[in-house]
Design an enzyme around this catalytic site. Structure first.
Site, PDB file in Angstrom:
ATOM      1  N   ASN A 102       2.851  45.574  44.460  1.00  0.00           N
ATOM      2  CA  ASN A 102       3.580  46.801  44.771  1.00  0.00           C
ATOM      3  C   ASN A 102       4.629  46.545  45.846  1.00  0.00           C
ATOM      4  OD1 ASN A 102       1.901  47.972  42.966  1.00  0.00           O
ATOM      5  ND2 ASN A 102       0.597  48.987  44.480  1.00  0.00           N
ATOM      6  N   HIS A 119       6.137  40.857  45.209  1.00  0.00           N
ATOM      7  CA  HIS A 119       7.389  41.330  44.612  1.00  0.00           C
ATOM      8  C   HIS A 119       8.345  41.955  45.621  1.00  0.00           C
ATOM      9  CE1 HIS A 119       5.208  41.494  40.466  1.00  0.00           C
ATOM     10  NE2 HIS A 119       5.568  40.275  40.787  1.00  0.00           N
ATOM     11  N   CYS A 130      24.718  35.942  52.061  1.00  0.00           N
ATOM     12  CA  CYS A 130      24.150  35.066  53.090  1.00  0.00           C
ATOM     13  C   CYS A 130      22.631  35.156  53.192  1.00  0.00           C
ATOM     14  CB  CYS A 130      24.796  35.349  54.453  1.00  0.00           C
ATOM     15  SG  CYS A 130      24.214  36.871  55.245  1.00  0.00           S
ATOM     16  N   GLY A 188      -5.931  48.119  39.338  1.00  0.00           N
ATOM     17  CA  GLY A 188      -4.743  48.881  38.952  1.00  0.00           C
ATOM     18  C   GLY A 188      -3.556  48.052  38.521  1.00  0.00           C
ATOM     19  N   SER A 190      -1.915  45.935  35.087  1.00  0.00           N
ATOM     20  CA  SER A 190      -2.076  45.729  33.656  1.00  0.00           C
ATOM     21  C   SER A 190      -2.369  44.262  33.339  1.00  0.00           C
ATOM     22  CB  SER A 190      -0.833  46.208  32.916  1.00  0.00           C
ATOM     23  OG  SER A 190       0.326  45.622  33.467  1.00  0.00           O
ATOM     24  N   PRO A 215      -8.546  52.078  34.559  1.00  0.00           N
ATOM     25  CA  PRO A 215      -8.986  53.044  33.545  1.00  0.00           C
ATOM     26  C   PRO A 215      -8.877  52.484  32.126  1.00  0.00           C
ATOM     27  CG  PRO A 215      -7.205  53.965  34.904  1.00  0.00           C
ATOM     28  CD  PRO A 215      -7.392  52.537  35.331  1.00  0.00           C
ATOM     29  N   GLU A 216      -8.050  51.448  31.967  1.00  0.00           N
ATOM     30  CA  GLU A 216      -7.858  50.855  30.630  1.00  0.00           C
ATOM     31  C   GLU A 216      -8.381  49.418  30.634  1.00  0.00           C
ATOM     32  OE1 GLU A 216      -6.314  52.580  28.239  1.00  0.00           O
ATOM     33  OE2 GLU A 216      -5.648  54.256  29.517  1.00  0.00           O
TER      34      GLU A 216
HETATM   35  P1  NAD Z   1       1.805  48.378  35.366  1.00  0.00           P
HETATM   36  O1  NAD Z   1       2.591  49.654  35.324  1.00  0.00           O
HETATM   37  O2  NAD Z   1       2.096  47.303  34.416  1.00  0.00           O
HETATM   38  O3  NAD Z   1       0.267  48.724  35.174  1.00  0.00           O
HETATM   39  C1  NAD Z   1      -0.348  49.750  35.875  1.00  0.00           C
HETATM   40  C2  NAD Z   1      -1.834  49.658  35.603  1.00  0.00           C
HETATM   41  O4  NAD Z   1      -2.484  50.623  36.405  1.00  0.00           O
HETATM   42  C3  NAD Z   1      -2.253  49.912  34.159  1.00  0.00           C
HETATM   43  O5  NAD Z   1      -3.094  48.863  33.720  1.00  0.00           O
HETATM   44  C4  NAD Z   1      -3.016  51.240  34.236  1.00  0.00           C
HETATM   45  O6  NAD Z   1      -4.083  51.310  33.287  1.00  0.00           O
HETATM   46  C5  NAD Z   1      -3.498  51.217  35.655  1.00  0.00           C
HETATM   47  N1  NAD Z   1      -3.749  52.534  36.243  1.00  0.00           N
HETATM   48  C6  NAD Z   1      -3.151  53.727  35.985  1.00  0.00           C
HETATM   49  N2  NAD Z   1      -3.649  54.686  36.792  1.00  0.00           N
HETATM   50  C7  NAD Z   1      -4.558  54.084  37.590  1.00  0.00           C
HETATM   51  C8  NAD Z   1      -5.416  54.535  38.635  1.00  0.00           C
HETATM   52  N3  NAD Z   1      -5.431  55.812  39.045  1.00  0.00           N
HETATM   53  N4  NAD Z   1      -6.229  53.635  39.228  1.00  0.00           N
HETATM   54  C9  NAD Z   1      -6.248  52.329  38.837  1.00  0.00           C
HETATM   55  N5  NAD Z   1      -5.473  51.863  37.851  1.00  0.00           N
HETATM   56  C10 NAD Z   1      -4.639  52.716  37.235  1.00  0.00           C
HETATM   57  O7  NAD Z   1       1.854  47.877  36.861  1.00  0.00           O
HETATM   58  P2  NAD Z   1       1.619  46.430  37.433  1.00  0.00           P
HETATM   59  O8  NAD Z   1       0.511  45.740  36.745  1.00  0.00           O
HETATM   60  O9  NAD Z   1       1.612  46.550  38.898  1.00  0.00           O
HETATM   61  O10 NAD Z   1       2.974  45.785  36.903  1.00  0.00           O
HETATM   62  C11 NAD Z   1       3.631  44.972  37.520  1.00  0.00           C
HETATM   63  C12 NAD Z   1       4.924  45.575  38.156  1.00  0.00           C
HETATM   64  O11 NAD Z   1       5.010  46.941  38.503  1.00  0.00           O
HETATM   65  C13 NAD Z   1       5.051  44.909  39.449  1.00  0.00           C
HETATM   66  O12 NAD Z   1       6.180  44.105  39.339  1.00  0.00           O
HETATM   67  C14 NAD Z   1       5.272  45.934  40.531  1.00  0.00           C
HETATM   68  O13 NAD Z   1       6.202  45.434  41.431  1.00  0.00           O
HETATM   69  C15 NAD Z   1       5.766  47.065  39.764  1.00  0.00           C
HETATM   70  N6  NAD Z   1       5.610  48.441  40.246  1.00  0.00           N
HETATM   71  C16 NAD Z   1       5.290  48.757  41.548  1.00  0.00           C
HETATM   72  C17 NAD Z   1       5.127  50.093  41.950  1.00  0.00           C
HETATM   73  C18 NAD Z   1       4.767  50.408  43.380  1.00  0.00           C
HETATM   74  O14 NAD Z   1       5.174  49.702  44.300  1.00  0.00           O
HETATM   75  N7  NAD Z   1       3.966  51.447  43.619  1.00  0.00           N
HETATM   76  C19 NAD Z   1       5.276  51.128  41.017  1.00  0.00           C
HETATM   77  C20 NAD Z   1       5.617  50.782  39.691  1.00  0.00           C
HETATM   78  C21 NAD Z   1       5.765  49.441  39.332  1.00  0.00           C
HETATM   79 ZN    ZN Z   2      25.509  38.619  54.546  1.00  0.00          ZN
END
Ligand code: NAD
Ligand code: ZN
Length: 241
Positions: A102, A119, A130, A188, A190, A215-216
């Site tokens: 995140n 990330h 720079c 949380g 995927s 949840p999945e």
């Molecule tokens: P993703 O969107 O691919 O997957 C989210 C996962 O969270 C899913 O598997 C889903 O089933 C699960 N989920 C949904 N609700 C949930 C809950 N209440 N509790 C637990 N799990 C839950 O996200 P990811 O795997 O983090 O994908 C990678 C990319 O998403 C990263 O590059 C990240 O930087 C970016 N991202 C970050 C943010 C943030 O900073 N909050 C938000 C969106 C995406």
């Molecule tokens: Zn600069």
């Protein structure tokens, strides 16, 4: 002993714990994930908003999107799942490592100290010429696209886009933590985006007890010792509460 009681005992006894979190842990704070229904990629095109090519084509549009997300994230609060992990770190001390995909900074705001951001962070910008990094001002003072205070070139969000390498050393440090952990948790995410997806696998292969909360089902589900079909808050409450 049932599986949940076994997992609670393992957490209690572990001296080295590594945790990986993804967008799902911040969903209860009102921050949309990427791939779920209603997620960001349903409404926005990845190629336009999260690749270096998309930024090169239209930096202002990409900045508008990040400024919008930045504002939402600043208004959001860490939730109980973030707080439970911060408390666990206090208990375990240096043996605890948190790795997150995140960019929202909510773990740090909840009190977590040892955090590896794979990330980057939406709270920072980086100079395209720079490399100078700076914290963004509050949303109402943010002028886009921001200019570098050192050299005047355009700055970009200090996040990792598709097709870009992770920050130097970040993955190596995360991997070292997962390989030496007695217990690993993946919450949380995927587990589709590499290389973060493989961290749980490495821990498991090195002998760690692996817990997943999602949840999945995910590609990690079949190898987890315990896979909780639950949200991050409910899952962590069951394990740590
Ligand atoms: P993703 O969107 O691919 O997957 C989210 C996962 O969270 C899913 O598997 C889903 O089933 C699960 N989920 C949904 N609700 C949930 C809950 N209440 N509790 C637990 N799990 C839950 O996200 P990811 O795997 O983090 O994908 C990678 C990319 O998403 C990263 O590059 C990240 O930087 C970016 N991202 C970050 C943010 C943030 O900073 N909050 C938000 C969106 C995406
Ligand atoms: Zn600069």
């Amino acid at each position: 002993m049932d599986k949940l009681a076994e997992a609670r005992r393992r957490i209690e006894e572990a001296s080295r714990i590594a945790v990986l979190t993804g967008a799902g842990i911040s969903a209860p704070s009102g921050i949309p994930t990427f791939r779920d229904p209603g997620g960001l990629w349903e409404n926005f095109n990845i190629e336009d908003y999260a690749t270096p090519e998309g930024f090169a084509r239209n930096p202002e549009e990409v900045w508008r999107w990040y400024a919008w997300r930045y504002k939402k994230i600043r208004e959001a609060e860490p939730n109980e799942a973030h707080r439970l992990l911060a408390e666990l770190e206090k208990k375990k001390g240096d043996g605890f490592l948190l790795v997150t995909q995140n960019i929202d900074g909510l773990h740090q705001r909840a009190g977590s100290k040892r955090v590896i951001e794979l990330h980057g962070s939406i709270h920072r910008a980086r100079c395209t010429a720079c490399g100078y990094r700076s914290e963004l001002p509050p949303p109402e003072e943010l002028e886009i696209p921001p200019r570098c205070p050192k050299c005047g070139a355009m700055m970009r969000p200090d996040v990792v886009w598709f097709g870009e390498p992770l920050p130097p050393g970040a993955f190596e440090a995360a991997l070292a933590g997962f390989r030496s952990a007695d217990l690993a948790m993946v919450i949380g995410t995927s587990a589709l985006v590499e290389p973060a997806a493989s961290l749980g696998r490495y821990a498991k292969h090195a002998g760690a007890y692996l817990i997943e909360i999602n949840p999945e089902e995910t590609p990690l589900t079949p190898i987890a010792d315990l896979s909780l079909r639950a949200g991050a808050v409910e899952g962590l409450r069951a394990l740590l509460g």
